[in-house]
Design a protein around this motif. Sequence first.
Motif, PDB file in Angstrom:
ATOM      1  N   UNK A 165      57.439   6.098 -10.813  1.00  0.00           N
ATOM      2  CA  UNK A 165      56.264   5.338 -11.220  1.00  0.00           C
ATOM      3  C   UNK A 165      56.296   3.953 -10.581  1.00  0.00           C
ATOM      4  N   UNK A 166      55.122   3.471 -10.199  1.00  0.00           N
ATOM      5  CA  UNK A 166      54.986   2.075  -9.798  1.00  0.00           C
ATOM      6  C   UNK A 166      55.016   1.251 -11.078  1.00  0.00           C
ATOM      7  N   UNK A 167      55.930   0.301 -11.163  1.00  0.00           N
ATOM      8  CA  UNK A 167      56.118  -0.464 -12.391  1.00  0.00           C
ATOM      9  C   UNK A 167      55.558  -1.884 -12.316  1.00  0.00           C
ATOM     10  N   UNK A 185      59.447  -0.216  -8.435  1.00  0.00           N
ATOM     11  CA  UNK A 185      59.376   1.225  -8.703  1.00  0.00           C
ATOM     12  C   UNK A 185      60.562   1.647  -9.558  1.00  0.00           C
ATOM     13  N   UNK A 186      60.335   2.636 -10.409  1.00  0.00           N
ATOM     14  CA  UNK A 186      61.438   3.318 -11.079  1.00  0.00           C
ATOM     15  C   UNK A 186      61.349   4.794 -10.724  1.00  0.00           C
ATOM     16  N   UNK A 187      62.504   5.386 -10.494  1.00  0.00           N
ATOM     17  CA  UNK A 187      62.544   6.802 -10.112  1.00  0.00           C
ATOM     18  C   UNK A 187      63.571   7.531 -10.971  1.00  0.00           C
ATOM     19  N   UNK A 226      55.014   3.667 -20.984  1.00  0.00           N
ATOM     20  CA  UNK A 226      54.471   2.624 -21.848  1.00  0.00           C
ATOM     21  C   UNK A 226      54.577   1.252 -21.187  1.00  0.00           C
ATOM     22  N   UNK A 227      55.696   1.022 -20.496  1.00  0.00           N
ATOM     23  CA  UNK A 227      55.917  -0.276 -19.851  1.00  0.00           C
ATOM     24  C   UNK A 227      54.955  -0.500 -18.689  1.00  0.00           C
ATOM     25  N   UNK A 228      54.741   0.523 -17.841  1.00  0.00           N
ATOM     26  CA  UNK A 228      53.848   0.284 -16.712  1.00  0.00           C
ATOM     27  C   UNK A 228      52.401   0.156 -17.153  1.00  0.00           C
ATOM     28  N   UNK A 229      52.030   0.846 -18.206  1.00  0.00           N
ATOM     29  CA  UNK A 229      50.671   0.704 -18.708  1.00  0.00           C
ATOM     30  C   UNK A 229      50.427  -0.711 -19.250  1.00  0.00           C
TER      31      UNK A 229
END
Length: 315
Positions: free
Chosen positions: A148-150, A283-285, A306-309
């Motif tokens: 996800x792109x964070x 990013x987190x993978x 939840x964090x990226x949103x």
Amino acid sequence: MHFALPPRKTSQPPPYLPRASRPPGLRRTRFKLIALAGLALFALIFLVKLSTSGRNAAPTSRAPRGNPPVVLVTVLDEARYSKTYLETVNENRIKYAEKHGYKTLFARVGDYELNGSPGSWTTVVAARDALTKYPDCRYVWYLDASSFVMNPALKVEEHVMQPSRLDELMKKDLPVVPPDSIIKTFSHLKGQDVDLVLTQDKEALSAGSFIVRNGEWARFFLETWFAPIYRSYNFEKVEAHALEHIVQWHPTILSRMAVIDQRIINAYNKGVRGEEYKDGDFVVRFPDCAAAGVQACEIESQSFVQAWRRAFASS
């Protein structure tokens, strides 16, 4: 003529000893040798062309205008991820791309003809397809579905690909395949000459997040990576080990490649195999979730979703 095999034991095709009683096998071996010779000749011609023309010479094709600046490519494999999880990945990519005027390309396993090769090769074909569909893009960023792109504030062209930034980020004279590959990244490479950016973890190069600069070299690289000769090898990790092979044995590719810190474009959710994600990273993978079952990525990523949103909502 002798061709070197990959230095990683797990990446080597099984040895083949031709016997007079097996002429079909001998023909296959000859075909592979001819294909390798053709690739070597292509690479030599490309190197000569680069050395005689240089970057300031008149281009043989129109330079991309940077419209869009970036195409973000992701392969969605419904056999490995839940439907809910893939919808979340789709949402993440679209929101990030819209914020910066980028485009997205979502491919599914089965969209392209792979001629019997494993579905994971869709990674390479999808990146190549992005160059075809968006010939004026500046960069293609492949980010696999286990990611996800964070940090929506970061832009690829500034955070990674700006030449002065690459000069700071590049790891020079580094074993290409950890921990002890005898082939190392170039010590004299400049940011302005980089066309491929990727990372490595504690065990290998990572094909889960990489960026290529649009141009003739990018097409050469992707065509070489997808060459039938490498797809026919019995590599343990398929396209990932094929990538390790070509960057170690093709200076045409290594001479345009930069390895950067994992946390720039490929931080892991856990620090066992690589560098661990920290708040604010791009990013987190989740490198192992897809192999753990269809629901695993959805469960493992909940707190990060939840964090990226929240980050996107406040940006």
